[in-house]
Design an enzyme around this catalytic site. Structure first.
Site, mmCIF file in Angstrom:
data_model
loop_
_atom_site.group_PDB
_atom_site.id
_atom_site.type_symbol
_atom_site.label_atom_id
_atom_site.label_comp_id
_atom_site.label_asym_id
_atom_site.label_seq_id
_atom_site.Cartn_x
_atom_site.Cartn_y
_atom_site.Cartn_z
ATOM 1 N N SER A 1 -14.446 41.226 25.304
ATOM 2 C CA SER A 1 -14.169 40.715 26.647
ATOM 3 C C SER A 1 -12.663 40.604 26.905
ATOM 4 C CB SER A 1 -14.857 39.368 26.868
ATOM 5 O OG SER A 1 -14.350 38.375 25.986
ATOM 6 N N ASN A 2 -11.892 40.252 25.895
ATOM 7 C CA ASN A 2 -10.439 40.223 26.079
ATOM 8 C C ASN A 2 -9.876 41.633 26.213
ATOM 9 O OD1 ASN A 2 -9.192 37.586 26.270
ATOM 10 N ND2 ASN A 2 -10.007 37.181 24.226
ATOM 11 N N MET B 1 -12.160 40.046 13.556
ATOM 12 C CA MET B 1 -12.607 39.025 12.611
ATOM 13 C C MET B 1 -12.305 39.410 11.159
ATOM 14 S SD MET B 1 -13.540 36.933 14.830
ATOM 15 C CE MET B 1 -14.195 35.636 13.793
ATOM 16 N N HIS C 1 -5.612 32.268 20.233
ATOM 17 C CA HIS C 1 -6.371 31.285 19.455
ATOM 18 C C HIS C 1 -6.942 30.230 20.401
ATOM 19 C CE1 HIS C 1 -7.491 28.965 15.921
ATOM 20 N NE2 HIS C 1 -6.989 27.890 16.505
ATOM 21 N N VAL D 1 -12.518 32.036 29.950
ATOM 22 C CA VAL D 1 -11.971 32.303 31.291
ATOM 23 C C VAL D 1 -10.446 32.232 31.250
ATOM 24 C CG1 VAL D 1 -11.830 31.442 33.658
ATOM 25 C CG2 VAL D 1 -14.040 31.519 32.497
#
Length: 209
Positions: free
Chosen positions: A13-14, A86, A105, A168
Site C-alpha cells: 500500500s505504501n 520484513m 515506522h 492513512v
C-alpha cells in the site's frame, strides 16, 4: 532524475502511494523477498521492473543482501525505500546504502522502536501516536527522523483502528519525504541532514489529526 527502488514483502500500500504521487524521481524497480507479495502486481501494473529474491534460497543474511545489493547497482539506484520489507538488513548492506535508504515506522520515534507499536501505545495510555520517516542505520529504528505525522488516540481505538489510521498517515507522509529528497529539499551531507538548506534539528511534523 533520482532513481528509486522500493523493497517490499506484502501488499504494497505504501508502494501504491508512492506510485500515485507522481514523484519527481523515477521508481525504476521493486524488489520482494516473497514471490506472492501483492506489491509485485502493483508494480507490474504501473510498468515498473520487479525482481523476486527469495531469502530462503540463500545460506545467510549477508548472501541474500549481496544479491539484493547487486540488483540495486544494476538499476543504478540513488534511493532505496523500504515499504513493508520484513527483513532485518545486514550491517554491510546498511552501510553501503547509508544516507540513501529510508524506512517508515509506525510510532513517534524514538518511542516504541521495534514491533507491536499500536498495542504498546494502548498499554501505556499515550494520548498521541503517529508514524516516522527516517534514514536507515545499523541500529534498529535509530536513524535520523525526517518527518512525523501525529494523531490523537481516541477512547474507542484498538490495535486495528490505530493500524488503519496510521496507514492513512503513512500514505501522506512517505511520498512527501521521498519528493523532498528528489527535489533536494532534504539533503544528506557530510555536515548533516539539511532541510531547505538548514541543518535539520527535529523531524518535520506536518500532519495532526
Amino acid at each position: 532524475m533520482i532513481k528509486i527502488a522500493v523493497l517490499v514483502s506484502g501488499s504494497g500500500s505504501n508502494l501504491q502511494a508512492l506510485i500515485d504521487a507522481n514523484l519527481s524521481g523515477q521508481i525504476v524497480g521493486v524488489i520482494s523477498n516473497k514471490p506472492e507479495a501483492y506489491a509485485l502486481q502493483r508494480a507490474e501494473k504501473a510498468g515498473i521492473q520487479t525482481a523476486v529474491i527469495e531469502h530462503k534460497q540463500y545460506p545467510n543474511r549477508e548472501a541474500f543482501d549481496d544479491v539484493m545489493h547487486q540488483q540495486l547497482l544494476d538499476w543504478n539506484v540513488d534511493l532505496v525505500v523500504l515499504a513493508g520489507f520484513m527483513r532485518i538488513l545486514s550491517t554491510k548492506f546498511v552501510k553501503a546504502w547509508e544516507g540513501k535508504m529510508l524506512n517508515i515506522h509506525p510510532s513517534l520515534l524514538p518511542n516504541y522502536k521495534g514491533m507491536h507499536t499500536h498495542q504498546r501505545v494502548l498499554n501505556t495510555g499515550d494520548v498521541l501516536h503517529g508514524c516516522t520517516v527516517h534514514y536507515v542505520t545499523a541500529e534498529l529504528d535509530a536513524g535520523q527522523a525526517l518527518a512525523q505525522a501525529v494523531l490523537k488516540v481516541n477512547l474507542h481505538d484498538d490495535v486495528n483502528s490505530l493500524a488503519h489510521r496510521i496507514h492513512v498517515l503513512e500514505h501522506l507522509i512517505y511520498p512527501q519525504v521521498v519528493e523532498w529528497i528528489c527535489t533536494d529539499t532534504i539533503q544528506h551531507t557530510e555536515q548533516g541532514v539539511l532541510y531547505r538548506g538548514q541543518v535539520m534539528q527535529e523531524p518535520v511534523q506536518f500532519c495532526k489529526f
